[in-house]
Design a protein around this motif. Structure first.
Motif, PDB file in Angstrom:
ATOM      1  N   THR A 100       0.812  -1.228   0.000  1.00  0.00           N
ATOM      2  CA  THR A 100       0.000   0.000   0.000  1.00  0.00           C
ATOM      3  C   THR A 100       0.841   1.272   0.000  1.00  0.00           C
ATOM      4  OG1 THR A 100      -0.112  -0.199   2.401  1.00  0.00           O
ATOM      5  CG2 THR A 100      -2.002  -1.045   1.129  1.00  0.00           C
ATOM      6  N   SER A 135     -12.802  -1.642  -2.703  1.00  0.00           N
ATOM      7  CA  SER A 135     -11.367  -1.770  -2.489  1.00  0.00           C
ATOM      8  C   SER A 135     -10.998  -3.205  -2.153  1.00  0.00           C
ATOM      9  CB  SER A 135     -10.916  -0.852  -1.349  1.00  0.00           C
ATOM     10  OG  SER A 135      -9.551  -1.064  -1.050  1.00  0.00           O
ATOM     11  N   ASN A 183      -7.586  -3.461  -1.034  1.00  0.00           N
ATOM     12  CA  ASN A 183      -6.263  -3.158  -0.493  1.00  0.00           C
ATOM     13  C   ASN A 183      -5.889  -4.043   0.691  1.00  0.00           C
ATOM     14  OD1 ASN A 183      -5.492  -1.179  -2.297  1.00  0.00           O
ATOM     15  ND2 ASN A 183      -6.264   0.515  -1.066  1.00  0.00           N
ATOM     16  N   ASP A 210      -5.164  -7.604  -0.639  1.00  0.00           N
ATOM     17  CA  ASP A 210      -3.907  -7.615  -1.392  1.00  0.00           C
ATOM     18  C   ASP A 210      -2.707  -7.537  -0.443  1.00  0.00           C
ATOM     19  OD1 ASP A 210      -5.418  -7.703  -3.684  1.00  0.00           O
ATOM     20  OD2 ASP A 210      -5.157  -5.575  -4.168  1.00  0.00           O
ATOM     21  N   ARG A 247       1.405   7.082  -2.060  1.00  0.00           N
ATOM     22  CA  ARG A 247       0.731   5.889  -2.573  1.00  0.00           C
ATOM     23  C   ARG A 247       0.899   5.794  -4.086  1.00  0.00           C
ATOM     24  NH1 ARG A 247      -0.762   3.623   2.453  1.00  0.00           N
ATOM     25  NH2 ARG A 247      -1.916   5.161   3.678  1.00  0.00           N
ATOM     26  N   THR A 248       0.751   4.595  -4.607  1.00  0.00           N
ATOM     27  CA  THR A 248       0.641   4.449  -6.051  1.00  0.00           C
ATOM     28  C   THR A 248      -0.717   4.978  -6.491  1.00  0.00           C
ATOM     29  OG1 THR A 248      -0.352   2.253  -5.928  1.00  0.00           O
ATOM     30  CG2 THR A 248       2.074   2.368  -5.969  1.00  0.00           C
ATOM     31  N   LYS A 249      -0.861   5.219  -7.767  1.00  0.00           N
ATOM     32  CA  LYS A 249      -2.120   5.758  -8.287  1.00  0.00           C
ATOM     33  C   LYS A 249      -3.287   4.813  -8.006  1.00  0.00           C
ATOM     34  CE  LYS A 249      -1.855   8.034 -12.073  1.00  0.00           C
ATOM     35  NZ  LYS A 249      -1.697   8.438 -13.500  1.00  0.00           N
ATOM     36  N   ASP A 250      -3.093   3.512  -8.184  1.00  0.00           N
ATOM     37  CA  ASP A 250      -4.174   2.553  -7.969  1.00  0.00           C
ATOM     38  C   ASP A 250      -4.590   2.499  -6.510  1.00  0.00           C
ATOM     39  OD1 ASP A 250      -4.161   1.956 -10.641  1.00  0.00           O
ATOM     40  OD2 ASP A 250      -3.056   0.065 -10.434  1.00  0.00           O
ATOM     41  N   VAL A 251      -3.609   2.462  -5.607  1.00  0.00           N
ATOM     42  CA  VAL A 251      -3.926   2.426  -4.178  1.00  0.00           C
ATOM     43  C   VAL A 251      -4.627   3.710  -3.756  1.00  0.00           C
ATOM     44  CG1 VAL A 251      -2.920   2.425  -1.851  1.00  0.00           C
ATOM     45  CG2 VAL A 251      -2.126   0.778  -3.560  1.00  0.00           C
ATOM     46  N   PHE A 291      -6.446   5.667  -5.557  1.00  0.00           N
ATOM     47  CA  PHE A 291      -7.804   5.654  -6.091  1.00  0.00           C
ATOM     48  C   PHE A 291      -8.737   4.885  -5.161  1.00  0.00           C
ATOM     49  CE2 PHE A 291     -11.139   3.462  -8.502  1.00  0.00           C
ATOM     50  CZ  PHE A 291     -11.789   4.542  -9.062  1.00  0.00           C
ATOM     51  N   GLU A 292      -8.295   3.720  -4.692  1.00  0.00           N
ATOM     52  CA  GLU A 292      -9.151   2.922  -3.817  1.00  0.00           C
ATOM     53  C   GLU A 292      -9.333   3.586  -2.457  1.00  0.00           C
ATOM     54  OE1 GLU A 292      -8.315  -1.215  -3.647  1.00  0.00           O
ATOM     55  OE2 GLU A 292      -8.400  -1.469  -5.821  1.00  0.00           O
TER      56      GLU A 292
END
Length: 246
Positions: A52, A103, A105, A108, A231-235, A237-238
């Motif tokens: 994350t 999500s 997260n 994952d 955070r990464t873009k995907d994380v 976003f969630e």
């Protein structure tokens, strides 16, 4: 930290706990002050490896675990707390927030922890409180099938809660014995017929798997490291989908 209407949840518990062998004696209110000293160097390594977290922006002063607060404004979602006490690691991260829809997260991050530390006993917890309550609980015990319990008002359980406790030495007549009569070898709904009296996965059960360290005690002195992260873009976003008020 002042309240901010953009936060959609009023309270939460969001953590992953790893217990590495050799397994310690369980902690409770009487012996919590005997928890090993926190290791900030190891905590830096733990946070840097989280699925994350893209990068650590800042390390703040350590604080008592009992002072970790629920996110109250959007800026609080950038902070991760990590405690490393001997062979115990506990991670508190708002990115672990899920609502059963938007999500994955927590799941994952849990899967990544199990892959990297398969020898450890690992629990993952997401409890989100607002007008309604959502909970998700994941558990890994080496050599046993994965446990997942999740839902809003009721729990759908996949795996065998009783078998996990037997595997860690829980027996009749001791703490957790009430869970040993359950038999959830498949996905079940805790409100269906004969399953109505089965104990829900919650604080007592999680404390058995996490050696008492799921609960936080007012008298404890366990310390944690606090990190501001990106955070990464995907994380991200969630996180936004789960936490930001519509």
């Amino acid at each position: 930290m002042s309240p901010n209407p953009q936060i959609a949840w009023r309270q939460s518990t969001l953590q992953i706990t790893r217990i590495h062998p050799p397994y310690p004696t369980p902690y409770d209110q009487r012996v919590i002050h005997h928890v090993p000293a926190h290791d900030p160097v190891r905590a830096r390594a733990v946070v840097a490896e989280l699925s994350t977290v893209a990068a650590v922006a800042e390390e703040l002063d350590p604080l008592p675990r009992r002072d970790i607060d629920h996110p109250r404004d959007i800026g609080d979602l950038d902070y991760v707390a990590v405690g490393c006490w001997g062979n115990i690691v506990q991670i508190n991260d708002p990115a672990f927030g899920e609502d059963g829809i938007l999500s994955t997260n927590l799941e994952d991050a849990f899967d990544a922890q199990v892959k990297a530390h398969s020898e450890a006993r690992i629990t993952a917890v997401c409890e989100m409180y607002s007008a309604e309550t959502y909970g998700k609980y994941l558990a890994h015990v080496p050599g046993q099938s994965r446990l997942c319990a999740e839902g809003w008002d009721d729990q759908d359980v996949t795996g065998d809660p009783a078998q996990l406790l037997r595997a860690i030495g829980v027996g009749p007549g001791g703490p957790g014995a009430e869970y040993l009569n359950t038999d959830n070898t498949d996905s079940t709904d805790a409100t269906d017929g004969a399953d109505q009296d089965e104990p829900c996965i919650g604080i007592e059960y999680l404390d058995l798997l996490a050696y008492g360290l799921h609960s936080v005690y007012t008298s404890e002195n366990a310390m944690v490291s606090l990190f501001k992260v990106t955070r990464t873009k995907d994380v991200q976003f969630e996180i936004d989908e789960v936490w930001r008020q519509a």
